[in-house]
Design a protein around this motif. Structure first.
Motif, mmCIF file in Angstrom:
data_model
loop_
_atom_site.group_PDB
_atom_site.id
_atom_site.type_symbol
_atom_site.label_atom_id
_atom_site.label_comp_id
_atom_site.label_asym_id
_atom_site.label_seq_id
_atom_site.Cartn_x
_atom_site.Cartn_y
_atom_site.Cartn_z
ATOM 1 N N SER A 51 38.183 28.924 44.824
ATOM 2 C CA SER A 51 38.438 27.790 43.950
ATOM 3 C C SER A 51 37.321 26.762 44.014
ATOM 4 O O SER A 51 37.167 25.953 43.118
ATOM 5 C CB SER A 51 39.772 27.131 44.308
ATOM 6 N N GLN A 55 34.721 28.293 39.211
ATOM 7 C CA GLN A 55 35.262 29.269 38.277
ATOM 8 C C GLN A 55 36.722 28.986 37.981
ATOM 9 O O GLN A 55 37.176 29.196 36.861
ATOM 10 C CB GLN A 55 35.102 30.701 38.816
ATOM 11 N N GLY A 56 37.477 28.552 38.977
ATOM 12 C CA GLY A 56 38.896 28.313 38.788
ATOM 13 C C GLY A 56 39.180 27.295 37.698
ATOM 14 O O GLY A 56 40.160 27.389 36.984
ATOM 15 N N LEU A 59 38.986 29.035 34.207
ATOM 16 C CA LEU A 59 39.950 30.084 33.891
ATOM 17 C C LEU A 59 41.146 29.470 33.179
ATOM 18 O O LEU A 59 41.651 28.432 33.585
ATOM 19 C CB LEU A 59 40.413 30.795 35.162
ATOM 20 N N SER A 61 44.725 28.372 32.139
ATOM 21 C CA SER A 61 45.885 28.106 32.997
ATOM 22 C C SER A 61 46.982 29.141 32.798
ATOM 23 O O SER A 61 47.866 29.270 33.643
ATOM 24 C CB SER A 61 46.428 26.702 32.740
ATOM 25 N N PHE A 63 46.600 32.285 32.990
ATOM 26 C CA PHE A 63 46.379 33.435 33.865
ATOM 27 C C PHE A 63 47.316 33.369 35.065
ATOM 28 O O PHE A 63 47.524 32.305 35.640
ATOM 29 C CB PHE A 63 44.943 33.453 34.398
ATOM 30 N N PRO A 65 48.191 34.241 39.072
ATOM 31 C CA PRO A 65 47.293 34.219 40.229
ATOM 32 C C PRO A 65 46.496 35.516 40.394
ATOM 33 O O PRO A 65 45.300 35.481 40.692
ATOM 34 C CB PRO A 65 48.244 33.987 41.407
ATOM 35 N N GLU A 67 45.690 37.663 37.985
ATOM 36 C CA GLU A 67 44.703 37.717 36.907
ATOM 37 C C GLU A 67 43.504 36.823 37.224
ATOM 38 O O GLU A 67 42.364 37.171 36.916
ATOM 39 C CB GLU A 67 45.341 37.313 35.570
ATOM 40 N N ARG A 68 43.758 35.689 37.868
ATOM 41 C CA ARG A 68 42.656 34.810 38.284
ATOM 42 C C ARG A 68 41.759 35.522 39.303
ATOM 43 O O ARG A 68 40.539 35.433 39.229
ATOM 44 C CB ARG A 68 43.195 33.521 38.900
ATOM 45 N N GLU A 69 42.382 36.234 40.248
ATOM 46 C CA GLU A 69 41.594 36.982 41.233
ATOM 47 C C GLU A 69 40.740 38.041 40.553
ATOM 48 O O GLU A 69 39.544 38.168 40.837
ATOM 49 C CB GLU A 69 42.517 37.652 42.256
ATOM 50 N N THR A 72 37.910 36.439 38.473
ATOM 51 C CA THR A 72 36.863 35.903 39.344
ATOM 52 C C THR A 72 35.957 37.017 39.848
ATOM 53 O O THR A 72 34.729 36.873 39.871
ATOM 54 C CB THR A 72 37.487 35.135 40.522
ATOM 55 N N ILE A 101 44.181 39.756 30.541
ATOM 56 C CA ILE A 101 43.182 38.677 30.609
ATOM 57 C C ILE A 101 42.479 38.527 29.263
ATOM 58 O O ILE A 101 42.321 37.415 28.747
ATOM 59 C CB ILE A 101 42.170 38.958 31.746
#
Length: 122
Positions: A51, A55-56, A59, A61, A63, A65, A67-69, A72, A101
């Motif tokens: 974070s 990048q966080g 991304l 909102s 997404f 958790p 999908e965020r990984e 990234t 995504i």
């Protein structure tokens, strides 16, 4: 296969990663009673907090958790296979996350996703 990333004399530890990309710390502790004895511990390390890399914030909102990984790791240039190994999920699951995504980010493919998240397109 181990990749050495850090050695600190005062703390007497060695950070390394194995062939699967998992990170560990080898910690050496002296025995307080026997000067000739010591204890070696292998401690799994958590993944670095991504974070702080900015990048966080880019991304969407919407997404999840996971999908965020995945996003990234894609931004960092990992292949689908590398993402699957790093997150301990199947290749099929990575592809499903990527489709979700792309839909949420409203982009057609990986290249457009990376470009959007790097601020190249809006």
């Amino acid at each position: 296969m181990a990749s050495i990333t850090n050695f600190s004399e005062p703390d007497r530890h060695l950070d390394f990663s194995n062939a699967q990309g998992q990170r560990f710390r080898l910690q050496v502790e002296d025995d307080p009673i026997d000067a000739c004895a010591f204890t070696v511990r292998v401690i799994p390390l958590m993944e670095p907090d991504r974070s702080d890399d900015g990048q966080g914030e880019r991304l969407p909102s919407s997404f999840t958790p996971r999908e965020r990984e995945v996003a990234t790791l894609i931004i960092e240039g990992l292949t689908n296979e590398q993402v699957a190994r790093k997150l301990f999920i199947s290749l099929s699951t990575v592809k499903t996350h990527l489709q979700n995504i792309y839909a949420k980010a409203q982009v057609p493919n990986r290249t457009a996703l990376v470009a959007m998240l790097h601020g190249c397109i809006s």
